[in-house]
Design a protein around this motif. Sequence first.
Motif, PDB file in Angstrom:
ATOM      1  N   GLY A   1      31.510  -7.512 -37.350  1.00  0.00           N
ATOM      2  CA  GLY A   1      30.374  -6.630 -37.112  1.00  0.00           C
ATOM      3  C   GLY A   1      30.017  -6.573 -35.640  1.00  0.00           C
ATOM      4  N   GLY A   2      30.052  -7.719 -34.972  1.00  0.00           N
ATOM      5  CA  GLY A   2      29.790  -7.754 -33.536  1.00  0.00           C
ATOM      6  C   GLY A   2      30.825  -6.959 -32.760  1.00  0.00           C
ATOM      7  N   LEU A   3      32.079  -7.062 -33.174  1.00  0.00           N
ATOM      8  CA  LEU A   3      33.147  -6.281 -32.547  1.00  0.00           C
ATOM      9  C   LEU A   3      32.920  -4.790 -32.788  1.00  0.00           C
ATOM     10  CD1 LEU A   3      35.818  -6.390 -30.994  1.00  0.00           C
ATOM     11  CD2 LEU A   3      36.989  -6.615 -33.190  1.00  0.00           C
ATOM     12  N   SER A   4      32.439  -4.435 -33.961  1.00  0.00           N
ATOM     13  CA  SER A   4      32.119  -3.029 -34.249  1.00  0.00           C
ATOM     14  C   SER A   4      31.015  -2.527 -33.333  1.00  0.00           C
ATOM     15  CB  SER A   4      31.696  -2.874 -35.716  1.00  0.00           C
ATOM     16  OG  SER A   4      32.766  -3.149 -36.579  1.00  0.00           O
ATOM     17  N   PHE A   5      29.984  -3.334 -33.132  1.00  0.00           N
ATOM     18  CA  PHE A   5      28.907  -2.945 -32.215  1.00  0.00           C
ATOM     19  C   PHE A   5      29.452  -2.696 -30.810  1.00  0.00           C
ATOM     20  CE2 PHE A   5      25.541  -5.443 -34.799  1.00  0.00           C
ATOM     21  CZ  PHE A   5      25.177  -4.312 -35.507  1.00  0.00           C
ATOM     22  N   MET A   6      30.269  -3.637 -30.320  1.00  0.00           N
ATOM     23  CA  MET A   6      30.822  -3.501 -28.972  1.00  0.00           C
ATOM     24  C   MET A   6      31.689  -2.247 -28.854  1.00  0.00           C
ATOM     25  SD  MET A   6      31.822  -7.352 -27.810  1.00  0.00           S
ATOM     26  CE  MET A   6      32.184  -8.083 -29.392  1.00  0.00           C
ATOM     27  N   THR A   7      32.500  -2.009 -29.856  1.00  0.00           N
ATOM     28  CA  THR A   7      33.364  -0.826 -29.844  1.00  0.00           C
ATOM     29  C   THR A   7      32.521   0.443 -29.812  1.00  0.00           C
ATOM     30  OG1 THR A   7      35.074  -2.028 -31.063  1.00  0.00           O
ATOM     31  CG2 THR A   7      35.215   0.382 -31.074  1.00  0.00           C
ATOM     32  N   GLY A   8      31.463   0.468 -30.609  1.00  0.00           N
ATOM     33  CA  GLY A   8      30.567   1.620 -30.616  1.00  0.00           C
ATOM     34  C   GLY A   8      29.955   1.885 -29.249  1.00  0.00           C
ATOM     35  N   TRP A   9      29.505   0.832 -28.582  1.00  0.00           N
ATOM     36  CA  TRP A   9      28.899   1.008 -27.253  1.00  0.00           C
ATOM     37  C   TRP A   9      29.919   1.496 -26.230  1.00  0.00           C
ATOM     38  CZ3 TRP A   9      24.109   1.933 -26.754  1.00  0.00           C
ATOM     39  CH2 TRP A   9      23.165   1.339 -27.591  1.00  0.00           C
ATOM     40  N   PHE A  10      31.141   0.960 -26.285  1.00  0.00           N
ATOM     41  CA  PHE A  10      32.168   1.405 -25.337  1.00  0.00           C
ATOM     42  C   PHE A  10      32.562   2.863 -25.596  1.00  0.00           C
ATOM     43  CE2 PHE A  10      33.241  -3.281 -24.933  1.00  0.00           C
ATOM     44  CZ  PHE A  10      32.617  -3.399 -23.699  1.00  0.00           C
ATOM     45  N   LEU A  11      32.685   3.232 -26.871  1.00  0.00           N
ATOM     46  CA  LEU A  11      32.971   4.628 -27.183  1.00  0.00           C
ATOM     47  C   LEU A  11      31.864   5.537 -26.678  1.00  0.00           C
ATOM     48  CD1 LEU A  11      34.442   4.377 -30.776  1.00  0.00           C
ATOM     49  CD2 LEU A  11      35.570   5.395 -28.796  1.00  0.00           C
ATOM     50  N   LEU A  12      30.628   5.098 -26.869  1.00  0.00           N
ATOM     51  CA  LEU A  12      29.488   5.901 -26.413  1.00  0.00           C
ATOM     52  C   LEU A  12      29.517   6.037 -24.894  1.00  0.00           C
ATOM     53  CD1 LEU A  12      27.044   7.301 -27.747  1.00  0.00           C
ATOM     54  CD2 LEU A  12      25.718   5.280 -27.144  1.00  0.00           C
ATOM     55  N   ALA A  13      29.861   4.959 -24.207  1.00  0.00           N
ATOM     56  CA  ALA A  13      29.894   4.984 -22.745  1.00  0.00           C
ATOM     57  C   ALA A  13      30.904   5.993 -22.215  1.00  0.00           C
ATOM     58  CB  ALA A  13      30.221   3.586 -22.206  1.00  0.00           C
ATOM     59  N   PHE A  14      32.008   6.145 -22.924  1.00  0.00           N
ATOM     60  CA  PHE A  14      33.054   7.047 -22.457  1.00  0.00           C
ATOM     61  C   PHE A  14      33.062   8.378 -23.194  1.00  0.00           C
ATOM     62  CE2 PHE A  14      34.590   2.791 -21.310  1.00  0.00           C
ATOM     63  CZ  PHE A  14      34.744   3.004 -19.948  1.00  0.00           C
ATOM     64  N   SER A  15      31.976   8.697 -23.864  1.00  0.00           N
ATOM     65  CA  SER A  15      31.931   9.915 -24.666  1.00  0.00           C
ATOM     66  C   SER A  15      31.500  11.147 -23.874  1.00  0.00           C
ATOM     67  CB  SER A  15      30.987   9.735 -25.852  1.00  0.00           C
ATOM     68  OG  SER A  15      29.642   9.599 -25.399  1.00  0.00           O
ATOM     69  N   ILE A  16      30.879  10.967 -22.743  1.00  0.00           N
ATOM     70  CA  ILE A  16      30.394  12.107 -21.970  1.00  0.00           C
ATOM     71  C   ILE A  16      31.566  12.705 -21.192  1.00  0.00           C
ATOM     72  CG2 ILE A  16      28.731  12.884 -20.225  1.00  0.00           C
ATOM     73  CD1 ILE A  16      27.521  11.809 -22.889  1.00  0.00           C
ATOM     74  N   PRO A  17      31.855  13.978 -21.420  1.00  0.00           N
ATOM     75  CA  PRO A  17      33.010  14.578 -20.729  1.00  0.00           C
ATOM     76  C   PRO A  17      32.796  14.664 -19.225  1.00  0.00           C
ATOM     77  CG  PRO A  17      31.839  16.222 -22.054  1.00  0.00           C
ATOM     78  CD  PRO A  17      31.169  14.901 -22.294  1.00  0.00           C
ATOM     79  N   LYS A  18      33.891  14.559 -18.494  1.00  0.00           N
ATOM     80  CA  LYS A  18      33.826  14.716 -17.028  1.00  0.00           C
ATOM     81  C   LYS A  18      33.660  16.193 -16.720  1.00  0.00           C
ATOM     82  CE  LYS A  18      36.904  10.855 -16.277  1.00  0.00           C
ATOM     83  NZ  LYS A  18      38.206  10.414 -15.807  1.00  0.00           N
ATOM     84  N   LYS A  19      32.911  16.464 -15.691  1.00  0.00           N
ATOM     85  CA  LYS A  19      32.705  17.870 -15.317  1.00  0.00           C
ATOM     86  C   LYS A  19      33.650  18.283 -14.235  1.00  0.00           C
ATOM     87  CE  LYS A  19      28.086  18.446 -16.888  1.00  0.00           C
ATOM     88  NZ  LYS A  19      26.913  19.188 -16.766  1.00  0.00           N
TER      89      LYS A  19
END
Length: 124
Positions: free
Chosen positions: A106-124
Motif C-alpha cells: 500500500g505504501g508503494l502504491s501511494f508513492m507510485t501515485g505521487w510520482f505519476l501525479l508529479a509527471f502528469s502535467i504535459p510539457k508546453k
Amino acid sequence: MRQWILLGGILGGLSVMLGAFGAHSLKAVLTEKSLATFHTATQYQFFHSLALVLVGLLAHQLGEGHNSKVIKAGWFFLAGIVLFSGSLYWLALGGPRVLGPVTPLGGLSFMTGWFLLAFSIPKK
C-alpha cells in the motif's frame, strides 16, 4: 472525473468518522500501540482522499487525452488506501497478522501515485 472527487469526498468523510471512532470508542479497548496504528491508518486515508479529489480536478483541467497518468495516479492512491490503511485497520483491531506484509504494498502504491501525479502535467 466527477467519480474521483466523489470517491475522495466519501473516503475523506469515512476517515474522519473512523478517526473519531478510534479516539472515542476504541480508546478503552485497544492498546496504545494499536491506537497509534489505527490513527496512522486514518491519517493516510485522509491525505490520500484529498489526493483523489486533486486527481479529479486535474483530470478535468487537463481534459481527455492528457490525463492518463493522473487517472493512473488515482488508481494507485485508491489501491494504497485499501492496502495500506485497510491492512492497518485490520491489524489494529486484532486481525490475523497475515495481512502485515500487505501494508508496504500500500505504501508503494501511494508513492507510485505521487510520482505519476508529479509527471502528469504535459510539457508546453
